[in-house]
Write an enzyme that holds these catalytic residues in place. Structure first.
Site, PDB file in Angstrom:
ATOM      1  N   CYS A   1     -25.841  20.086 -82.050  1.00 45.93           N
ATOM      2  CA  CYS A   1     -26.870  19.222 -81.168  1.00 45.93           C
ATOM      3  C   CYS A   1     -27.051  19.926 -80.010  1.00 45.93           C
ATOM      4  O   CYS A   1     -26.289  20.322 -79.222  1.00 45.93           O
ATOM      5  CB  CYS A   1     -26.310  17.969 -80.756  1.00 45.93           C
ATOM      6  SG  CYS A   1     -27.338  16.874 -79.829  1.00 45.93           S
TER       7      CYS A   1
ATOM      8  N   CYS B   1     -27.558  17.994 -76.827  1.00 48.07           N
ATOM      9  CA  CYS B   1     -26.170  17.540 -76.236  1.00 48.07           C
ATOM     10  C   CYS B   1     -25.303  18.614 -75.516  1.00 48.07           C
ATOM     11  O   CYS B   1     -24.763  18.570 -74.380  1.00 48.07           O
ATOM     12  CB  CYS B   1     -25.379  17.136 -77.243  1.00 48.07           C
ATOM     13  SG  CYS B   1     -26.275  15.968 -78.579  1.00 48.07           S
ATOM     14  N   ASP B   2     -25.336  19.843 -76.249  1.00 46.90           N
ATOM     15  CA  ASP B   2     -24.522  20.900 -75.896  1.00 46.90           C
ATOM     16  C   ASP B   2     -25.201  21.948 -75.222  1.00 46.90           C
ATOM     17  O   ASP B   2     -24.391  23.172 -74.705  1.00 46.90           O
ATOM     18  CB  ASP B   2     -23.636  21.467 -77.085  1.00 46.90           C
ATOM     19  CG  ASP B   2     -22.917  20.175 -77.522  1.00 46.90           C
ATOM     20  OD1 ASP B   2     -22.483  19.340 -76.706  1.00 46.90           O
ATOM     21  OD2 ASP B   2     -22.620  20.276 -78.873  1.00 46.90           O
TER      22      ASP B   2
END
Ligand code: NAP
Length: 306
Positions: A136, A139-140
């Site tokens: 992701c 997200c990261d």
């Protein structure tokens, strides 16, 4: 806690599940939405920018998901935290069993649990999850600010991830196993215009290597890309393991159902990415949710008159 028998239990709170909830609630059905580890309306929250949802160009995926959820909440839809992992049926009543031991009973089930990230299955992938391997980018991605990263895949997710990371990372390699991309040509064009993106086609990843964290993505042709992060975006796998023997699945594990979302099991409906279909998009998931709720309402009406 014991619950009354519901009209419809909806499993999954992505766009399909929430759309089903809105339609079912407005049809005056008693419903509940079960969700496992809520982190922002499912897969959609992982998309930085959604540019093809009618009327809302360039909206952030998380914001669109929150708008869907707020709509359901405003109508009084209730949510339940739980991972559904077993299904049985007796005399027109479904019992849905959850991992924590609870059981919820409903006359109809709308299954909209979506799909999970597919693994690449190469050496080093499992070892470095959370240490340089991610599924992701939204997200990261921030962990790789100013560093080099690789994105693997040729679909819209990989293209979107590469675009997103190109604004954060020093350099982004997009590695795809074929010459042609599955994702949208406009995104491919945008990537080509980025100075810090290198597109590597006809390249198959062989190994993710490193020490404490990832240092390189190695390709089958012998090349080694020096990266701190590897983002795997090679498609999704339907969450249907617990449905084997309950409902008919297609050869690739998706639930066999048409546009009406009716499955091989009476009173069990499939909506969203988990259903056999040609186009998996937010708009088709939302459409499925509506169709599934209407099909469930018709089914419940027939049950009453039997
Ligand atoms: P996808 O379209 O299935 O693409 C998966 C990609 O991974 C393909 O390019 C495939 O290569 C590659 N791949 C699969 N297995 C591989 C392996 N073992 N090694 C190397 N490469 C591998 O999946 P997705 O990109 O996650 O998209 C899923 C759906 O969501 C699509 O319908 C997409 O349009 C939609 N989506 C839409 C948006 C948006 O509209 N904003 C954003 C994200 C996703 P091949 O092409 O060679 O098969």
């Amino acid at each position: 806690m014991s619950r009354n028998l519901l009209d419809v239990l909806i499993i999954g709170s992505g766009p399909a599940g929430l759309s089903a909830a809105v339609y079912a609630k407005r049809a005056n059905l008693s419903i509940l939405v079960a969700e496992k580890d809520y982190m922002g309306t499912g897969q959609i929250a992982e998309t930085d920018q959604v540019d093809n949802y009618l009327g809302l160009p360039k909206i952030n995926g998380y914001d669109l998901g929150e708008a869907f959820r707020n709509h359901a909440e405003e109508l009084g839809v209730e949510f339940f935290d739980g991972m559904a992992d077993g299904f049985s049926k007796e005399e027109d009543v479904w019992s849905v069993h959850f991992a924590d031991g609870q059981t919820i009973r409903a006359r109809a089930v709308i299954y909209s649990a979506g799909a999970a990230h597919r693994r690449l299955g190469i050496d080093g992938e499992e070892d470095y999850i959370g240490k340089g391997v991610s599924y992701c980018a939204v997200c990261d991605g921030a962990f790789y600010r100013g560093k080099d990263a690789a994105v693997i895949g040729g679909g819209d997710t990989a293209l979107g991830d590469a675009l997103y990371l190109s604004d954060l990372c020093d350099k982004v390699y997009l590695v795809h196993r074929r010459e042609e991309f599955r994702g949208s040509p406009s995104n491919v064009q945008r990537l080509k215009e980025k100075d810090n993106v290198e597109i590597i086609t006809s390249a198959v990843p062989a190994r993710i290597s490193g020490e404490q964290t990832v240092t390189a993505l190695e390709l089958k042709d012998g090349r080694s890309l020096p990266v701190s992060g590897t983002f795997v975006a090679v498609g999704m796998q339907p969450q249907t393991e617990s449905l084997r023997g309950i409902v008919e699945l297609d050869d690739t594990g998706y639930i066999a159902a048409g546009e009406d979302c009716v499955t091989s099991a009476a009173g069990f409906f499939a909506a969203g990415d988990v259903r056999t279909k040609a186009l998996r998009q937010i708009v088709t998931a939302v459409s499925d949710g509506a169709n599934a709720a209407v099909s469930a309402a018709e089914y419940l009406k027939r049950l009453k008159h039997e």
